[in-house]
Design an enzyme around this catalytic site. Structure first.
Site, PDB file in Angstrom:
ATOM      1  N   HIS A 185       0.519  -1.177  -0.149  1.00 35.43           N
ATOM      2  CA  HIS A 185       0.212  -0.292  -0.012  1.00 35.43           C
ATOM      3  C   HIS A 185       1.103   1.064   0.422  1.00 35.43           C
ATOM      4  O   HIS A 185       0.689   3.214  -0.581  1.00 35.43           O
ATOM      5  CB  HIS A 185      -1.139   0.221   1.177  1.00 35.43           C
ATOM      6  CG  HIS A 185      -2.212  -1.218   0.996  1.00 35.43           C
ATOM      7  ND1 HIS A 185      -3.065  -0.739   1.296  1.00 35.43           N
ATOM      8  CD2 HIS A 185      -2.048  -2.421   0.922  1.00 35.43           C
ATOM      9  CE1 HIS A 185      -4.233  -1.180   1.655  1.00 35.43           C
ATOM     10  NE2 HIS A 185      -3.627  -3.057   0.852  1.00 35.43           N
ATOM     11  N   ASP A 201      -5.861   6.478   2.191  1.00 37.24           N
ATOM     12  CA  ASP A 201      -6.007   4.772   2.226  1.00 37.24           C
ATOM     13  C   ASP A 201      -7.467   4.588   2.366  1.00 37.24           C
ATOM     14  O   ASP A 201      -7.794   4.813   4.014  1.00 37.24           O
ATOM     15  CB  ASP A 201      -5.551   3.894   2.524  1.00 37.24           C
ATOM     16  CG  ASP A 201      -4.913   2.498   2.337  1.00 37.24           C
ATOM     17  OD1 ASP A 201      -5.743   1.647   2.047  1.00 37.24           O
ATOM     18  OD2 ASP A 201      -3.905   1.712   1.770  1.00 37.24           O
TER      19      ASP A 201
HETATM   20  C1  UDX Z   1      -0.585  -6.824  -0.420  1.00 32.97           C
HETATM   21  C2  UDX Z   1      -1.463  -7.633  -1.258  1.00 32.97           C
HETATM   22  O1  UDX Z   1      -0.898  -9.149  -0.818  1.00 32.97           O
HETATM   23  C3  UDX Z   1      -1.938  -7.069  -2.653  1.00 32.97           C
HETATM   24  O2  UDX Z   1      -3.107  -9.031  -2.941  1.00 32.97           O
HETATM   25  C4  UDX Z   1      -2.621  -6.127  -2.958  1.00 32.97           C
HETATM   26  O3  UDX Z   1      -2.650  -5.935  -4.006  1.00 32.97           O
HETATM   27  C5  UDX Z   1      -1.373  -5.279  -1.992  1.00 32.97           C
HETATM   28  O4  UDX Z   1      -1.087  -5.567  -0.721  1.00 32.97           O
HETATM   29  P1  UDX Z   1       1.561  -7.647  -1.776  1.00 32.97           P
HETATM   30  O5  UDX Z   1       1.503  -9.243  -1.330  1.00 32.97           O
HETATM   31  O6  UDX Z   1       3.242  -7.379  -1.060  1.00 32.97           O
HETATM   32  O7  UDX Z   1       0.544  -6.476  -1.204  1.00 32.97           O
HETATM   33  O8  UDX Z   1       1.877  -7.679  -3.261  1.00 32.97           O
HETATM   34  P2  UDX Z   1       1.996  -6.918  -4.134  1.00 32.97           P
HETATM   35  O9  UDX Z   1       1.225  -5.412  -4.358  1.00 32.97           O
HETATM   36  O10 UDX Z   1       2.540  -7.288  -5.740  1.00 32.97           O
HETATM   37  O11 UDX Z   1       3.182  -5.284  -3.115  1.00 32.97           O
HETATM   38  C6  UDX Z   1       4.682  -5.868  -3.482  1.00 32.97           C
HETATM   39  C7  UDX Z   1       5.531  -5.418  -3.869  1.00 32.97           C
HETATM   40  O12 UDX Z   1       6.839  -5.485  -3.345  1.00 32.97           O
HETATM   41  C8  UDX Z   1       5.851  -4.908  -5.528  1.00 32.97           C
HETATM   42  O13 UDX Z   1       5.735  -3.638  -5.469  1.00 32.97           O
HETATM   43  C9  UDX Z   1       7.047  -4.851  -5.717  1.00 32.97           C
HETATM   44  O14 UDX Z   1       8.015  -5.000  -6.842  1.00 32.97           O
HETATM   45  C10 UDX Z   1       7.532  -5.057  -3.937  1.00 32.97           C
HETATM   46  N1  UDX Z   1       8.910  -6.791  -4.329  1.00 32.97           N
HETATM   47  C11 UDX Z   1       8.511  -7.969  -4.255  1.00 32.97           C
HETATM   48  C12 UDX Z   1      10.683  -6.279  -4.560  1.00 32.97           C
HETATM   49  O15 UDX Z   1      10.251  -5.228  -4.952  1.00 32.97           O
HETATM   50  N2  UDX Z   1      10.842  -7.363  -4.534  1.00 32.97           N
HETATM   51  C13 UDX Z   1      10.707  -8.248  -4.545  1.00 32.97           C
HETATM   52  O16 UDX Z   1      11.762  -9.512  -4.189  1.00 32.97           O
HETATM   53  C14 UDX Z   1       9.172  -8.524  -3.755  1.00 32.97           C
END
Ligand code: UDX
Length: 458
Positions: free
Chosen positions: A17, A109
């Site tokens: 977020h 948010d």
């Molecule tokens: C959470 C929820 O799980 C997701 O479903 C929702 O849409 C947003 O909040 P998350 O699970 O962390 O988020 O997934 P995602 O929304 O894909 O965000 C992950 C972020 O971390 C991305 O911006 C990605 O670029 C970053 N990331 C991920 C990294 O920078 N390095 C990594 O190794 C893995």
């Protein structure tokens, strides 16, 4: 630079977020709006990387030493965050005024709808920033209205919602389909509780991607799609290099990842990540490990340190011993730099919304392996609407087996269908770029938001 407007940004304190709100803040700042991000003390303490051009000030969620992990329950966390958060946000607004930086607008948010009351108390403009897709927001809206009643009675019950393609019950966000998620669902439904009192509803998506649903939601709320909120340097090569990604809870193993990728052939690598929160069942981890290995493709797999113990015994050792550089497992990577790397040919993803938007913007075909939250809906859209990937089917135990993983990777990287997917990724990448480019749909919406902000005087 003298600023004509000042936005106070209030993210829900998790990586998925805070990232999009930070990137949006940077765009506003480039349009001469002053930005202050209000982050919880605990979130600030856990930051590994804190390089951002916008200012950050601390507020409190009432759990300064452990955030949500310190709270006795999710409900307790949300309740206390509302009480303590409202007070500390108010103090921050007053402090900023005293320092000579009065706030004009709160961008919050909608997981934290109490921010609207704070904005009203000080007579400020107010915008909600939805970090999930418009389709997912629409589903929660229909639950909020009592129109969509789940859990389903049948396994694959068809669901029709205005603005969306027909989906099955397994495609709705997990919080809607599983009764044990009642508390989380309450928070998601509460996102709509104060929306009639605010000036804008900003959505991290772009019009061309979600036309029908955006048009439908726009009849209800003053919607503005402003995404994809990824740093502009990834979308426009003419911009100066600005690869910093701002606020990260985990430390990326940047050099290891990029050095390894530099030695792989073009489009040969499967990049695998499940984002910042998802925990896989040990059995799922095992299936994934063997699925990757058996695919015979090179892979870069992000396994967060808290997940590492679930890897099959000797898996890492065997990888290191393997003669050809088959796989690299890291605890965190610079995802955007990885996705834009020429060696990467496929992204095996949980379909978190940020990861999905990043893959769309950088044109990387996906194997979708959704786990929870909004991910099942995003995966459905990736496969059937945008045709940018294939979804790996779960068995009756809810696990994706190694053969399925292997097969999905093969389809995306080798088969005719994969070629069609690759063509589609080029189209969506172009549309994503156009949306944020000067004069594109999201850029125009941001411009309108900023000029309206400048005309309102308080
Ligand atoms: C959470 C929820 O799980 C997701 O479903 C929702 O849409 C947003 O909040 P998350 O699970 O962390 O988020 O997934 P995602 O929304 O894909 O965000 C992950 C972020 O971390 C991305 O911006 C990605 O670029 C970053 N990331 C991920 C990294 O920078 N390095 C990594 O190794 C893995």
């Amino acid at each position: 630079m003298s600023h004509k407007a000042h936005c106070l940004i209030l993210p829900y304190p998790i990586q998925g977020h805070i990232n999009p709100m930070l990137q949006f803040s940077k765009r506003l700042q480039s349009k001469n709006v002053k930005i202050t991000i209000a982050a919880t003390k605990f979130f600030l303490q856990t930051m590994q990387e804190l390089s951002t051009p916008v200012s950050i000030e601390a507020i409190s969620d009432g759990y300064d030493d452990g955030g949500i992990y310190q709270a006795e329950s999710f409900a307790a966390y949300i309740t206390r965050f509302k009480e303590v958060g409202s007070d500390t946000m108010s103090q921050l607004i007053e402090t900023l005024t005293t320092r000579g930086y009065p706030v004009n607008c709160i961008v919050y948010d909608p997981f934290l709808p109490w921010a609207v009351e704070v904005a009203k108390k000080y007579g400020l403009a107010c915008a909600a920033f939805f970090t999930q897709s418009c389709a997912v927001d629409n589903i929660y809206y229909h639950v909020h209205k009592g129109v969509l009643k789940l859990p389903p009675t049948e396994v694959d019950e068809e669901i029709s919602i205005p603005g969306l393609v027909t989906i099955e019950s397994s495609d709705v966000p997990s919080f809607v389909s599983t009764p044990e998620s009642a508390r989380a669902l309450e928070m998601l439904v509460n996102q709509f509780s104060n929306l009639e009192k605010i000036d804008w509803v900003l959505i991290n998506s772009f019009y061309e991607l979600e036309k029908e649903v955006t048009d439908w939601m726009s009849k209800l709320y003053p919607i503005k799609t402003i995404g994809p909120t990824i740093p502009s340097v990834y979308l426009d090569k003419r911009l100066p290099d600005d690869k910093e990604y701002g606020l990260s809870i985990f430390k990326p193993m940047t050099n290891e990842c990029l050095n390894w990728l530099n030695h792989q052939p073009i489009s040969s690598v499967v990049y695998v990540s499940f984002g910042s929160l998802t925990k896989l069942e040990p059995e799922q981890m095992e299936e994934l490990a063997w699925g990757l290995k058996n695919s015979n493709k090179n892979f870069l797999w992000v396994v967060r340190s808290t997940e590492e113990s679930k890897l099959p015994k000797n898996f890492l050792e065997e990888l290191k011993l393997a003669s050809e550089n088959k796989g690299l497992v890291v605890s965190w990577c610079p995802q955007l730099q990885v996705l834009e790397h020429k060696s990467v040919g496929c992204f095996l993803t949980h379909c978190g919304w940020n990861s999905t938007l990043e893959a769309i913007s950088l044109g990387v075909p996906m194997v979708a392996m959704p786990q929870w939250s909004d991910q099942p809906t995003n995966a459905k859209l990736v496969e059937d609407v945008w045709e940018m990937g294939v979804k790996a089917k779960q068995d009756e135990k809810g696990l994706v087996r190694r053969e399925v993983i292997e097969e999905c990777i093969r389809i995306v990287m080798e088969e005719e269908k994969g070629k069609m997917i690759k063509e589609n990724t080029k189209k969506w990448k172009e549309l994503a770029r156009n949306a944020v480019d000067e004069g594109g749909s999201s850029d125009r919406n941001i411009e309108e938001f900023v000029s309206k902000l400048l005309t309102i005087s308080y």
